[in-house]
Design an enzyme around this catalytic site. Structure first.
Site, PDB file in Angstrom:
ATOM      1  N   ASN A  82      11.332  -3.179   4.136  1.00 33.55           N
ATOM      2  CA  ASN A  82      11.306  -2.841   2.710  1.00 33.55           C
ATOM      3  C   ASN A  82      12.753  -2.848   2.231  1.00 33.55           C
ATOM      4  O   ASN A  82      13.507  -1.919   2.509  1.00 33.55           O
ATOM      5  CB  ASN A  82      10.675  -1.448   2.538  1.00 33.55           C
ATOM      6  CG  ASN A  82      10.783  -0.940   1.112  1.00 33.55           C
ATOM      7  OD1 ASN A  82      11.121  -1.678   0.198  1.00 33.55           O
ATOM      8  ND2 ASN A  82      10.494   0.347   0.921  1.00 33.55           N
ATOM      9  N   TRP A  83      13.123  -3.933   1.552  1.00 29.48           N
ATOM     10  CA  TRP A  83      14.529  -4.063   1.129  1.00 29.48           C
ATOM     11  C   TRP A  83      14.877  -3.140  -0.031  1.00 29.48           C
ATOM     12  O   TRP A  83      16.049  -3.020  -0.389  1.00 29.48           O
ATOM     13  CB  TRP A  83      14.817  -5.513   0.728  1.00 29.48           C
ATOM     14  CG  TRP A  83      14.708  -6.508   1.845  1.00 29.48           C
ATOM     15  CD1 TRP A  83      14.548  -6.241   3.183  1.00 29.48           C
ATOM     16  CD2 TRP A  83      14.751  -7.941   1.722  1.00 29.48           C
ATOM     17  NE1 TRP A  83      14.498  -7.416   3.893  1.00 29.48           N
ATOM     18  CE2 TRP A  83      14.620  -8.479   3.026  1.00 29.48           C
ATOM     19  CE3 TRP A  83      14.894  -8.807   0.646  1.00 29.48           C
ATOM     20  CZ2 TRP A  83      14.630  -9.861   3.262  1.00 29.48           C
ATOM     21  CZ3 TRP A  83      14.896 -10.175   0.889  1.00 29.48           C
ATOM     22  CH2 TRP A  83      14.762 -10.681   2.186  1.00 29.48           C
ATOM     23  N   LYS A  84      13.855  -2.561  -0.663  1.00 32.92           N
ATOM     24  CA  LYS A  84      14.078  -1.728  -1.863  1.00 32.92           C
ATOM     25  C   LYS A  84      14.885  -2.534  -2.877  1.00 32.92           C
ATOM     26  O   LYS A  84      14.700  -3.738  -2.988  1.00 32.92           O
ATOM     27  CB  LYS A  84      14.733  -0.396  -1.479  1.00 32.92           C
ATOM     28  CG  LYS A  84      13.972   0.283  -0.332  1.00 32.92           C
ATOM     29  CD  LYS A  84      14.346   1.706  -0.105  1.00 32.92           C
ATOM     30  CE  LYS A  84      13.525   2.250   1.055  1.00 32.92           C
ATOM     31  NZ  LYS A  84      13.732   3.666   1.291  1.00 32.92           N
ATOM     32  N   HIS A 103       4.708   3.838  -2.417  1.00 32.03           N
ATOM     33  CA  HIS A 103       5.910   4.294  -1.712  1.00 32.03           C
ATOM     34  C   HIS A 103       6.358   5.628  -2.316  1.00 32.03           C
ATOM     35  O   HIS A 103       6.228   5.839  -3.523  1.00 32.03           O
ATOM     36  CB  HIS A 103       7.025   3.243  -1.824  1.00 32.03           C
ATOM     37  CG  HIS A 103       8.184   3.562  -0.931  1.00 32.03           C
ATOM     38  ND1 HIS A 103       9.152   4.476  -1.286  1.00 32.03           N
ATOM     39  CD2 HIS A 103       8.507   3.128   0.309  1.00 32.03           C
ATOM     40  CE1 HIS A 103      10.017   4.576  -0.290  1.00 32.03           C
ATOM     41  NE2 HIS A 103       9.650   3.765   0.687  1.00 32.03           N
ATOM     42  N   GLU A 157       9.125   6.710  -3.133  1.00 35.41           N
ATOM     43  CA  GLU A 157      10.078   6.591  -4.250  1.00 35.41           C
ATOM     44  C   GLU A 157       9.341   6.282  -5.550  1.00 35.41           C
ATOM     45  O   GLU A 157       9.734   6.752  -6.618  1.00 35.41           O
ATOM     46  CB  GLU A 157      11.127   5.514  -3.921  1.00 35.41           C
ATOM     47  CG  GLU A 157      12.123   6.028  -2.886  1.00 35.41           C
ATOM     48  CD  GLU A 157      12.681   4.967  -1.943  1.00 35.41           C
ATOM     49  OE1 GLU A 157      12.650   3.777  -2.281  1.00 35.41           O
ATOM     50  OE2 GLU A 157      13.153   5.361  -0.853  1.00 35.41           O
ATOM     51  N   GLU A 216       4.760   7.739   6.039  1.00 41.52           N
ATOM     52  CA  GLU A 216       6.203   7.899   5.840  1.00 41.52           C
ATOM     53  C   GLU A 216       6.507   9.322   5.368  1.00 41.52           C
ATOM     54  O   GLU A 216       6.405   9.610   4.169  1.00 41.52           O
ATOM     55  CB  GLU A 216       6.711   6.910   4.778  1.00 41.52           C
ATOM     56  CG  GLU A 216       6.502   5.461   5.131  1.00 41.52           C
ATOM     57  CD  GLU A 216       7.511   4.575   4.408  1.00 41.52           C
ATOM     58  OE1 GLU A 216       8.292   3.893   5.078  1.00 41.52           O
ATOM     59  OE2 GLU A 216       7.542   4.590   3.165  1.00 41.52           O
ATOM     60  N   GLY A 247      15.303   7.439   4.602  1.00 39.63           N
ATOM     61  CA  GLY A 247      16.701   7.262   4.213  1.00 39.63           C
ATOM     62  C   GLY A 247      17.601   8.422   4.591  1.00 39.63           C
ATOM     63  O   GLY A 247      18.744   8.508   4.144  1.00 39.63           O
ATOM     64  N   SER A 293      13.493   6.291   8.572  1.00 39.92           N
ATOM     65  CA  SER A 293      14.639   6.219   9.484  1.00 39.92           C
ATOM     66  C   SER A 293      14.284   5.631  10.848  1.00 39.92           C
ATOM     67  O   SER A 293      14.861   6.011  11.864  1.00 39.92           O
ATOM     68  CB  SER A 293      15.312   7.587   9.635  1.00 39.92           C
ATOM     69  OG  SER A 293      15.781   8.039   8.370  1.00 39.92           O
ATOM     70  N   GLY A 297      16.436   0.987   5.501  1.00 40.86           N
ATOM     71  CA  GLY A 297      17.844   0.688   5.758  1.00 40.86           C
ATOM     72  C   GLY A 297      18.068  -0.328   6.877  1.00 40.86           C
ATOM     73  O   GLY A 297      18.857  -1.276   6.725  1.00 40.86           O
TER      74      GLY A 297
HETATM   75  P1  PGA Z   1      14.268   4.083   5.773  1.00 39.23           P
HETATM   76  O1  PGA Z   1      13.172   3.747   4.634  1.00 39.23           O
HETATM   77  O2  PGA Z   1      13.896   3.250   6.983  1.00 39.23           O
HETATM   78  O3  PGA Z   1      15.583   3.689   5.166  1.00 39.23           O
HETATM   79  O4  PGA Z   1      14.156   5.540   6.038  1.00 39.23           O
HETATM   80  C1  PGA Z   1      11.821   3.549   4.943  1.00 39.23           C
HETATM   81  C2  PGA Z   1      11.054   3.302   3.675  1.00 39.23           C
HETATM   82  O5  PGA Z   1      11.389   3.880   2.640  1.00 39.23           O
HETATM   83  O6  PGA Z   1      10.084   2.523   3.667  1.00 39.23           O
END
Ligand code: PGA
Length: 248
Positions: A9-11, A94, A96, A166, A172, A211, A233
């Protein structure tokens, strides 16, 4: 047997230049990877990734969609548009999107339905906040998030769904859930699906996200109910991402 799936997931991180080098780097190691691998790119880069991954086993996904098929929804992107660029997957719900853009369980369920309706495989994200975990509400929160989707689309439609557990506190932050913590929730989710259909519960991939990195991926993915990872990330560096892909 469920296949291992690793999704990046590049966001909101990409440029034409970084997309070229990242995809090139991933493709160069794909012959050593047996997992299914998906990269979820920001909308403007779907076309670029589509042409770069042509004839490879790397798959493309988007990060969001609108629930409507077309019309006066300025700034929005439909499931059919995503499909038009060769994507087979789309992330829905997600954390976010839930926390920053007010996506409720009902909206997430509608997005899951819209994705499936267009022939996309949704990567349905669920997970508890730190406050939820500390007050013992992890299972109740995850149950509510998943039941909202089952109630709308029915359990049989989960044959086309990938779930990503998640924990919000792990996204993150560098604070990964331990394999035991993650496995406990993954098993809870599988049992929850089994209440409606044992067959679907056995088949549905449940990925861990939060993470996950090259150092901890193998321990997490070796748990019996963890079928891969959704990576933020660490998906932005080809070498790290490939190591995670190889862990599956
Ligand atoms: P992260 O993000 O690996 O940077 O914790 C995972 C995600 O939000 O899908």
């Amino acid at each position: 047997m469920r296949k291992t799936i690793v999704a990046g997931n590049w966001k909101m991180n990409a440029s034409k230049e970084t997309v070229n080098s990242l995809i090139e780097g991933i493709l160069s190691g794909m012959n050593e990877v047996s997992s299914e691998v998906i990269v979820c790119a920001p909308f403007p880069y779907l076309s670029q990734v589509e042409s770069l991954i042509n004839n490879s086993k790397l798959m493309l996904g988007a990060q969001n969609l609108n629930i409507n098929p077309a019309g006066a929804f300025t700034g929005e992107v439909s499931a059919d548009m995503i499909k038009d660029f060769g994507a087979q997957h789309v992330i829905v719900g997600h954390s976010e999107r839930r926390s920053l853009y007010g996506e409720t369980n009902a909206i997430v369920a509608e997005k899951t339905k819209a994705a499936i309706g267009a022939g996309l495989t949704p990567l349905l994200c669920v997970g508890e906040s730190l406050e939820d975990r500390e007050s013992g509400k992890t299972e109740a929160i995850v149950e509510e998030q998943i039941n909202a989707v089952i109630d709308l689309i029915g359990i049989e439609a989960f044959d086309q769904v990938i779930i990503a557990y998640e924990p919000v506190w792990a996204i993150g932050t560098g604070l990964t859930a331990s394999p035991e913590q993650a496995q406990t929730v993954h098993l809870f989710i599988r049992n929850l699906l089994a209440n409606s259909s044992e067959k679907i519960a056995k088949r549905t991939p449940i990925l861990y996200g939060g993470s996950m990195n090259a150092a901890n991926a193998a321990d997490l993915i070796s748990c019996s109910d963890i079928d891969g990872g959704l990576i933020g990330g660490a998906a932005l560096k080809a070498e790290d991402f490939l190591q995670i892909c190889k862990a599956g």
